[in-house]
Scaffold this motif. Structure first.
Motif, PDB file in Angstrom:
ATOM      1  N   CYS A  40       0.834  -1.214   0.000  1.00  0.00           N
ATOM      2  CA  CYS A  40       0.000   0.000   0.000  1.00  0.00           C
ATOM      3  C   CYS A  40       0.863   1.255   0.000  1.00  0.00           C
ATOM      4  O   CYS A  40       0.468   2.303   0.521  1.00  0.00           O
ATOM      5  CB  CYS A  40      -0.919   0.005   1.218  1.00  0.00           C
ATOM      6  SG  CYS A  40      -1.911  -1.473   1.440  1.00  0.00           S
ATOM      7  N   THR A  41       2.031   1.183  -0.590  1.00  0.00           N
ATOM      8  CA  THR A  41       2.987   2.295  -0.558  1.00  0.00           C
ATOM      9  C   THR A  41       2.431   3.552  -1.222  1.00  0.00           C
ATOM     10  O   THR A  41       1.906   3.509  -2.331  1.00  0.00           O
ATOM     11  CB  THR A  41       4.297   1.890  -1.261  1.00  0.00           C
ATOM     12  OG1 THR A  41       4.840   0.740  -0.621  1.00  0.00           O
ATOM     13  CG2 THR A  41       5.305   3.018  -1.212  1.00  0.00           C
ATOM     14  N   GLY A  42       2.563   4.689  -0.519  1.00  0.00           N
ATOM     15  CA  GLY A  42       2.245   5.989  -1.099  1.00  0.00           C
ATOM     16  C   GLY A  42       0.826   6.177  -1.561  1.00  0.00           C
ATOM     17  O   GLY A  42       0.586   6.884  -2.542  1.00  0.00           O
ATOM     18  N   GLN A  43      -0.138   5.635  -0.838  1.00  0.00           N
ATOM     19  CA  GLN A  43      -1.543   5.757  -1.227  1.00  0.00           C
ATOM     20  C   GLN A  43      -2.313   6.780  -0.387  1.00  0.00           C
ATOM     21  O   GLN A  43      -3.538   6.830  -0.433  1.00  0.00           O
ATOM     22  CB  GLN A  43      -2.229   4.384  -1.117  1.00  0.00           C
ATOM     23  CG  GLN A  43      -1.666   3.335  -2.054  1.00  0.00           C
ATOM     24  CD  GLN A  43      -1.771   3.755  -3.503  1.00  0.00           C
ATOM     25  OE1 GLN A  43      -2.826   4.200  -3.969  1.00  0.00           O
ATOM     26  NE2 GLN A  43      -0.656   3.641  -4.235  1.00  0.00           N
ATOM     27  N   GLN A  44      -1.585   7.565   0.381  1.00  0.00           N
ATOM     28  CA  GLN A  44      -2.203   8.606   1.219  1.00  0.00           C
ATOM     29  C   GLN A  44      -3.247   8.033   2.179  1.00  0.00           C
ATOM     30  O   GLN A  44      -4.263   8.671   2.486  1.00  0.00           O
ATOM     31  CB  GLN A  44      -2.857   9.690   0.331  1.00  0.00           C
ATOM     32  CG  GLN A  44      -1.923  10.383  -0.621  1.00  0.00           C
ATOM     33  CD  GLN A  44      -0.777  11.095   0.091  1.00  0.00           C
ATOM     34  OE1 GLN A  44      -1.000  11.803   1.076  1.00  0.00           O
ATOM     35  NE2 GLN A  44       0.441  10.891  -0.386  1.00  0.00           N
ATOM     36  N   LEU A  45      -2.999   6.842   2.660  1.00  0.00           N
ATOM     37  CA  LEU A  45      -3.917   6.211   3.611  1.00  0.00           C
ATOM     38  C   LEU A  45      -3.894   6.953   4.938  1.00  0.00           C
ATOM     39  O   LEU A  45      -2.838   7.293   5.463  1.00  0.00           O
ATOM     40  CB  LEU A  45      -3.536   4.748   3.833  1.00  0.00           C
ATOM     41  CG  LEU A  45      -3.601   3.819   2.615  1.00  0.00           C
ATOM     42  CD1 LEU A  45      -3.157   2.409   3.012  1.00  0.00           C
ATOM     43  CD2 LEU A  45      -5.002   3.782   2.031  1.00  0.00           C
ATOM     44  N   GLN A  46      -5.081   7.191   5.483  1.00  0.00           N
ATOM     45  CA  GLN A  46      -5.194   7.843   6.783  1.00  0.00           C
ATOM     46  C   GLN A  46      -5.311   6.825   7.917  1.00  0.00           C
ATOM     47  O   GLN A  46      -5.008   7.148   9.063  1.00  0.00           O
ATOM     48  CB  GLN A  46      -6.436   8.748   6.804  1.00  0.00           C
ATOM     49  CG  GLN A  46      -6.459   9.809   5.713  1.00  0.00           C
ATOM     50  CD  GLN A  46      -5.392  10.869   5.907  1.00  0.00           C
ATOM     51  OE1 GLN A  46      -5.088  11.245   7.038  1.00  0.00           O
ATOM     52  NE2 GLN A  46      -4.826  11.356   4.813  1.00  0.00           N
ATOM     53  N   GLU A  47      -5.754   5.618   7.574  1.00  0.00           N
ATOM     54  CA  GLU A  47      -5.962   4.584   8.578  1.00  0.00           C
ATOM     55  C   GLU A  47      -5.386   3.261   8.099  1.00  0.00           C
ATOM     56  O   GLU A  47      -5.131   3.070   6.900  1.00  0.00           O
ATOM     57  CB  GLU A  47      -7.458   4.417   8.888  1.00  0.00           C
ATOM     58  CG  GLU A  47      -8.108   5.656   9.483  1.00  0.00           C
ATOM     59  CD  GLU A  47      -9.585   5.431   9.765  1.00  0.00           C
ATOM     60  OE1 GLU A  47     -10.125   4.403   9.289  1.00  0.00           O
ATOM     61  OE2 GLU A  47     -10.194   6.275  10.442  1.00  0.00           O
ATOM     62  N   PHE A  48      -5.221   2.353   9.033  1.00  0.00           N
ATOM     63  CA  PHE A  48      -4.738   1.018   8.721  1.00  0.00           C
ATOM     64  C   PHE A  48      -5.740   0.337   7.788  1.00  0.00           C
ATOM     65  O   PHE A  48      -6.946   0.352   8.052  1.00  0.00           O
ATOM     66  CB  PHE A  48      -4.587   0.217  10.011  1.00  0.00           C
ATOM     67  CG  PHE A  48      -3.958  -1.132   9.833  1.00  0.00           C
ATOM     68  CD1 PHE A  48      -2.583  -1.262   9.745  1.00  0.00           C
ATOM     69  CD2 PHE A  48      -4.742  -2.275   9.768  1.00  0.00           C
ATOM     70  CE1 PHE A  48      -1.992  -2.513   9.586  1.00  0.00           C
ATOM     71  CE2 PHE A  48      -4.166  -3.527   9.614  1.00  0.00           C
ATOM     72  CZ  PHE A  48      -2.790  -3.641   9.521  1.00  0.00           C
ATOM     73  N   PRO A  49      -5.317  -0.235   6.674  1.00  0.00           N
ATOM     74  CA  PRO A  49      -6.246  -0.823   5.703  1.00  0.00           C
ATOM     75  C   PRO A  49      -6.979  -2.045   6.263  1.00  0.00           C
ATOM     76  O   PRO A  49      -6.423  -2.806   7.057  1.00  0.00           O
ATOM     77  CB  PRO A  49      -5.337  -1.214   4.536  1.00  0.00           C
ATOM     78  CG  PRO A  49      -3.979  -1.369   5.137  1.00  0.00           C
ATOM     79  CD  PRO A  49      -3.896  -0.367   6.246  1.00  0.00           C
ATOM     80  N   VAL A  50      -8.218  -2.205   5.823  1.00  0.00           N
ATOM     81  CA  VAL A  50      -9.025  -3.355   6.256  1.00  0.00           C
ATOM     82  C   VAL A  50      -8.988  -4.428   5.181  1.00  0.00           C
ATOM     83  O   VAL A  50      -8.497  -4.213   4.071  1.00  0.00           O
ATOM     84  CB  VAL A  50     -10.475  -2.929   6.528  1.00  0.00           C
ATOM     85  CG1 VAL A  50     -10.522  -1.931   7.681  1.00  0.00           C
ATOM     86  CG2 VAL A  50     -11.102  -2.315   5.278  1.00  0.00           C
ATOM     87  N   ASP A  51      -9.502  -5.597   5.535  1.00  0.00           N
ATOM     88  CA  ASP A  51      -9.603  -6.728   4.606  1.00  0.00           C
ATOM     89  C   ASP A  51      -8.253  -7.229   4.114  1.00  0.00           C
ATOM     90  O   ASP A  51      -8.120  -7.685   2.971  1.00  0.00           O
ATOM     91  CB  ASP A  51     -10.485  -6.366   3.398  1.00  0.00           C
ATOM     92  CG  ASP A  51     -11.905  -6.041   3.807  1.00  0.00           C
ATOM     93  OD1 ASP A  51     -12.376  -6.641   4.789  1.00  0.00           O
ATOM     94  OD2 ASP A  51     -12.533  -5.192   3.155  1.00  0.00           O
ATOM     95  N   ILE A  52      -7.249  -7.153   4.959  1.00  0.00           N
ATOM     96  CA  ILE A  52      -5.955  -7.735   4.599  1.00  0.00           C
ATOM     97  C   ILE A  52      -6.058  -9.257   4.730  1.00  0.00           C
ATOM     98  O   ILE A  52      -6.516  -9.760   5.762  1.00  0.00           O
ATOM     99  CB  ILE A  52      -4.840  -7.198   5.509  1.00  0.00           C
ATOM    100  CG1 ILE A  52      -4.683  -5.686   5.313  1.00  0.00           C
ATOM    101  CG2 ILE A  52      -3.520  -7.903   5.235  1.00  0.00           C
ATOM    102  CD1 ILE A  52      -3.668  -5.056   6.236  1.00  0.00           C
ATOM    103  N   PRO A  53      -5.678 -10.017   3.711  1.00  0.00           N
ATOM    104  CA  PRO A  53      -5.731 -11.483   3.802  1.00  0.00           C
ATOM    105  C   PRO A  53      -4.980 -11.993   5.031  1.00  0.00           C
ATOM    106  O   PRO A  53      -3.883 -11.534   5.333  1.00  0.00           O
ATOM    107  CB  PRO A  53      -5.059 -11.941   2.502  1.00  0.00           C
ATOM    108  CG  PRO A  53      -5.264 -10.801   1.558  1.00  0.00           C
ATOM    109  CD  PRO A  53      -5.194  -9.560   2.399  1.00  0.00           C
ATOM    110  N   LEU A  54      -5.571 -12.930   5.719  1.00  0.00           N
ATOM    111  CA  LEU A  54      -5.005 -13.407   6.975  1.00  0.00           C
ATOM    112  C   LEU A  54      -3.709 -14.182   6.789  1.00  0.00           C
ATOM    113  O   LEU A  54      -2.963 -14.356   7.752  1.00  0.00           O
ATOM    114  CB  LEU A  54      -6.029 -14.281   7.711  1.00  0.00           C
ATOM    115  CG  LEU A  54      -7.336 -13.575   8.104  1.00  0.00           C
ATOM    116  CD1 LEU A  54      -8.222 -14.522   8.886  1.00  0.00           C
ATOM    117  CD2 LEU A  54      -7.056 -12.307   8.896  1.00  0.00           C
ATOM    118  N   ASP A  55      -3.457 -14.653   5.568  1.00  0.00           N
ATOM    119  CA  ASP A  55      -2.220 -15.398   5.334  1.00  0.00           C
ATOM    120  C   ASP A  55      -1.087 -14.508   4.820  1.00  0.00           C
ATOM    121  O   ASP A  55      -0.039 -15.003   4.411  1.00  0.00           O
ATOM    122  CB  ASP A  55      -2.460 -16.554   4.357  1.00  0.00           C
ATOM    123  CG  ASP A  55      -2.950 -16.065   2.998  1.00  0.00           C
ATOM    124  OD1 ASP A  55      -3.296 -14.860   2.888  1.00  0.00           O
ATOM    125  OD2 ASP A  55      -2.979 -16.866   2.049  1.00  0.00           O
TER     126      ASP A  55
END
Length: 292
Positions: A40-55
């Motif tokens: 998720c490099t350089g995407q101007q995210l304000q919060e920790f991303p959701v729906d990250i695969p558990l593996d």
């Protein structure tokens, strides 16, 4: 199905397509995903991303505006071995953040707003090998037992922070430490820092950018390279006496002089008394002889 029981090429393509589609569905928005990696490099995210695969095993959140890492969401990523959170806005609220991430080997928290590191910050990262917390200008304190549970730590970067002091035991007790970054900090080279400087000269640890590991204070030692100031500090802290030392020595000397004087006086008094009694005894004996 072929006569040999092998899947037809179309079936393979279908299964592959389904796998890729599933991977895309589980990929967080504005992030790119490939096998076991989320970037998720350089995407101007304000919060920790959701729906990250558990593996997921490699998660890259570099160059965003994330100010908080949720411990619960991270605890689900039990297979994560690589986490890059550099160039974000993470502050000092990282205690107990990495619970459940015992497999994490690489952690990059450089270029953030960390202010302190306590025992609870990284104590659950039992497999940690590389830790980068450089370029945190507000980082001013690291507890002496901050890395007590990180016995596998090999590469530790503390460069370009606000640190003025580091207890020797903090790094001395890391058996696998080989690289330690300390450059461009605000080291206060006083007597309390002498033990650490001595450890630097005697250890087998490599110090990258060693030419920029310098004293910031006191003024007389500013910009001098560490550990070249060891001799000067050793003279100042061990050989040179301060005012209170001279006062103490004077008091000790006076006490010794007084004790010696009292002892001599008592000895002299005892000798005189003994002589007086001895003389009287001799006179009495002479008188008795004369009378007889």
């Amino acid at each position: 199905m072929s006569p040999l029981g092998r899947p037809e090429p179309l079936s393979l393509m279908f299964l592959l397509g389904m796998g890729m589609a599933s991977e895309r569905i589980n990929c967080p928005g504005r992030c790119s995903c490939q096998y076991l990696e989320v970037n998720c490099t350089g995407q101007q995210l304000q919060e920790f991303p959701v729906d990250i695969p558990l593996d997921t095993r490699q998660l890259i959140l570099a160059a965003n505006n994330v100010s908080y890492l949720p411990a619960v969401e991270l605890s689900f990523l039990t297979d994560l071995i690589y986490l890059d959170c550099s160039k974000n806005l993470l502050g000092n609220d990282l205690d107990f953040t990495f619970i459940g991430m015992a497999k994490l080997v690489y952690l990059d928290l450089s270029f953030n707003n960390l202010t302190q590191v306590t025992f609870s910050t990284f104590s659950h990262l039992l497999s940690l090998v590389v830790l980068k917390i450089s370029n945190n200008p507000n980082l001013v304190a690291i507890e002496k037992d901050a890395f007590a549970n990180n016995s596998w730590l090999r590469h530790l970067d503390l460069s370009r922070t606000g640190l003025t002091f580091l207890d020797t035991s903090t790094v001395q007790d890391l058996p696998n430490l080989r690289f330690l970054g300390l450059s461009d900090n605000l080291w206060h080279c006083n007597c309390s820092f002498l033990d650490f400087i001595t450890w630097m000269t005697e250890s087998n640890v490599h110090f990258p950018d060693a030419g920029n590991i310098t004293c910031y204070s006191p003024e007389g030692l500013r910009a001098l390279r560490i550990p070249a100031v060891e001799t000067q500090l050793h003279f100042s802290c061990v050989t040179q006496l301060y005012k209170q030392d001279y006062v103490f020595l004077c008091l000790v000397g006076f006490c010794i002089f007084l004790a010696g004087t009292m002892t001599a006086w008592l000895s002299g008094t005892c000798a005189v008394v003994y002589e007086v009694h001895a003389s009287k005894g001799e006179e009495e004996e002479e008188d008795e002889e004369d009378t007889a």
